[in-house]
Design an enzyme around this catalytic site. Structure first.
Site, PDB file in Angstrom:
ATOM      1  N   ASN A  88       0.804  -1.301   0.016  1.00 57.98           N
ATOM      2  CA  ASN A  88       0.101   0.053   0.105  1.00 57.98           C
ATOM      3  C   ASN A  88       0.989   1.288   0.110  1.00 57.98           C
ATOM      4  O   ASN A  88       1.973   1.046  -0.323  1.00 57.98           O
ATOM      5  CB  ASN A  88      -0.916  -0.044   1.125  1.00 57.98           C
ATOM      6  N   ASP A  96      20.117  -1.544   1.403  1.00 56.09           N
ATOM      7  CA  ASP A  96      21.611  -1.699   1.269  1.00 56.09           C
ATOM      8  C   ASP A  96      21.855  -3.204   1.240  1.00 56.09           C
ATOM      9  O   ASP A  96      22.870  -3.454   0.163  1.00 56.09           O
ATOM     10  CB  ASP A  96      22.370  -1.049   2.297  1.00 56.09           C
ATOM     11  N   HIS A 118      24.592   1.425  11.834  1.00 65.44           N
ATOM     12  CA  HIS A 118      25.797   2.233  12.182  1.00 65.44           C
ATOM     13  C   HIS A 118      26.281   1.833  13.297  1.00 65.44           C
ATOM     14  O   HIS A 118      25.547   1.488  14.291  1.00 65.44           O
ATOM     15  CB  HIS A 118      25.012   3.972  12.091  1.00 65.44           C
ATOM     16  N   ALA A 172      -0.309  -3.881  13.297  1.00 71.82           N
ATOM     17  CA  ALA A 172       0.003  -2.586  13.197  1.00 71.82           C
ATOM     18  C   ALA A 172       1.018  -1.764  14.089  1.00 71.82           C
ATOM     19  O   ALA A 172       0.803  -2.011  15.294  1.00 71.82           O
ATOM     20  CB  ALA A 172      -1.266  -1.705  12.873  1.00 71.82           C
ATOM     21  N   THR A 177      12.249  -6.533  15.617  1.00 72.15           N
ATOM     22  CA  THR A 177      13.863  -6.266  15.741  1.00 72.15           C
ATOM     23  C   THR A 177      14.384  -7.696  15.918  1.00 72.15           C
ATOM     24  O   THR A 177      15.788  -7.933  15.852  1.00 72.15           O
ATOM     25  CB  THR A 177      13.948  -5.711  17.111  1.00 72.15           C
ATOM     26  N   LYS A 178      13.699  -8.900  15.931  1.00 68.56           N
ATOM     27  CA  LYS A 178      14.110 -10.365  16.148  1.00 68.56           C
ATOM     28  C   LYS A 178      13.281 -11.170  14.962  1.00 68.56           C
ATOM     29  O   LYS A 178      12.253 -10.849  14.700  1.00 68.56           O
ATOM     30  CB  LYS A 178      14.276 -10.707  17.498  1.00 68.56           C
ATOM     31  N   ARG A 192       6.791  -9.235  19.196  1.00 65.21           N
ATOM     32  CA  ARG A 192       6.967 -10.531  19.812  1.00 65.21           C
ATOM     33  C   ARG A 192       5.650 -11.397  19.530  1.00 65.21           C
ATOM     34  O   ARG A 192       4.589 -10.745  19.312  1.00 65.21           O
ATOM     35  CB  ARG A 192       6.766 -10.289  21.661  1.00 65.21           C
ATOM     36  N   ARG A 195       0.521 -15.307  19.207  1.00 70.63           N
ATOM     37  CA  ARG A 195      -0.050 -16.725  19.405  1.00 70.63           C
ATOM     38  C   ARG A 195       0.400 -17.304  17.679  1.00 70.63           C
ATOM     39  O   ARG A 195       0.487 -16.786  16.771  1.00 70.63           O
ATOM     40  CB  ARG A 195      -1.556 -16.604  19.528  1.00 70.63           C
TER      41      ARG A 195
END
Length: 221
Positions: A88, A96, A118, A172, A177-178, A192, A195
């Protein structure tokens, strides 16, 4: 140690420090940024023109890919998008490093995928003087891999180095990050697993509203 003789593109792929101001990299980015502008100036019904521009931007693109626009690809050539994927408004990919997106994915508005990182120490983010007397700003990049049949809600951010499995729903506003395993609903900042996606999801499309058809059958509504 900073490698002086290795081409910057190879450093990116190796995940080591590279100079984003390298002339060859700048040329790639400038071409892609200009193509982004070309795409963003098209009308929504200019299907063939949009398809042609995307194929010039991207490293690989399957059939039936549709991106609403505006778009912002950084390198473009480092991104591969599978067939029938839809994105969308305001889809941003700072590729990169390599970004792969599986088939049949859906991205809500304002989704951002980033790969560059960085250094943590402030002095290492400033210009570094090489043995040849050059000053270079350095960063490194980590690839992002997204499986097939995933749905990303509005304003999701996918951070460098993340792999997301097949059939995931990312809520949303999530900041991923993992790694996220396949077949789950994941939400939050940091994102996280909430379920697994199970049988009830196959029977009810929303809370207590049941499906009255077989989504894999022939008698679709």
């Amino acid at each position: 140690m900073f490698e002086h003789c290795v081409p910057e593109e190879e450093k990116i792929q190796a995940g080591i420090l590279f100079c984003p101001a390298d002339p060859e990299l700048v040329a790639i980015k400038r071409k892609t940024h200009n193509l982004d502008v070309d795409y963003n100036m098209t009308h929504e019904d200019e299907f063939e023109k949009r398809d042609a521009i995307l194929r010039e931007i991207l490293g690989e693109m399957g059939e039936g890919v549709r991106i609403q626009g505006p778009i912002a690809f950084h390198y473009g050539k480092h991104t591969k998008i599978g067939a029938n994927t839809f994105a969308n408004f305001n889809f941003t990919v700072q590729d990169d490093a390599e970004v792969t997106i599986g088939a049949n994915c859906n991205f809500g508005p304002n989704v951002t995928i980033v790969t560059p990182v960085h250094p943590m120490v402030a002095s290492e983010r400033r210009a570094i003087r090489t043995a040849q007397g050059e000053e270079k700003l350095l960063c490194y990049a980590k690839p992002v891999h997204i499986g097939k049949d995933c749905w990303f809600g509005v304003s999701v951010t996918v951070c460098p180095g993340v792999t997301i499995g097949d059939n995931c729903v990312i809520g949303a506003g999530s900041v991923v990050t993992k790694d996220i395993p396949a077949n789950v609903v994941a939400v939050g900042n940091p994102c996280r697993v909430l379920r697994e996606i199970g049988q009830r999801d196959r029977e009810y499309y929303y809370k207590d509203k049941p499906l009255d058809f077989d989504p894999e059958g022939e008698n679709l509504p």
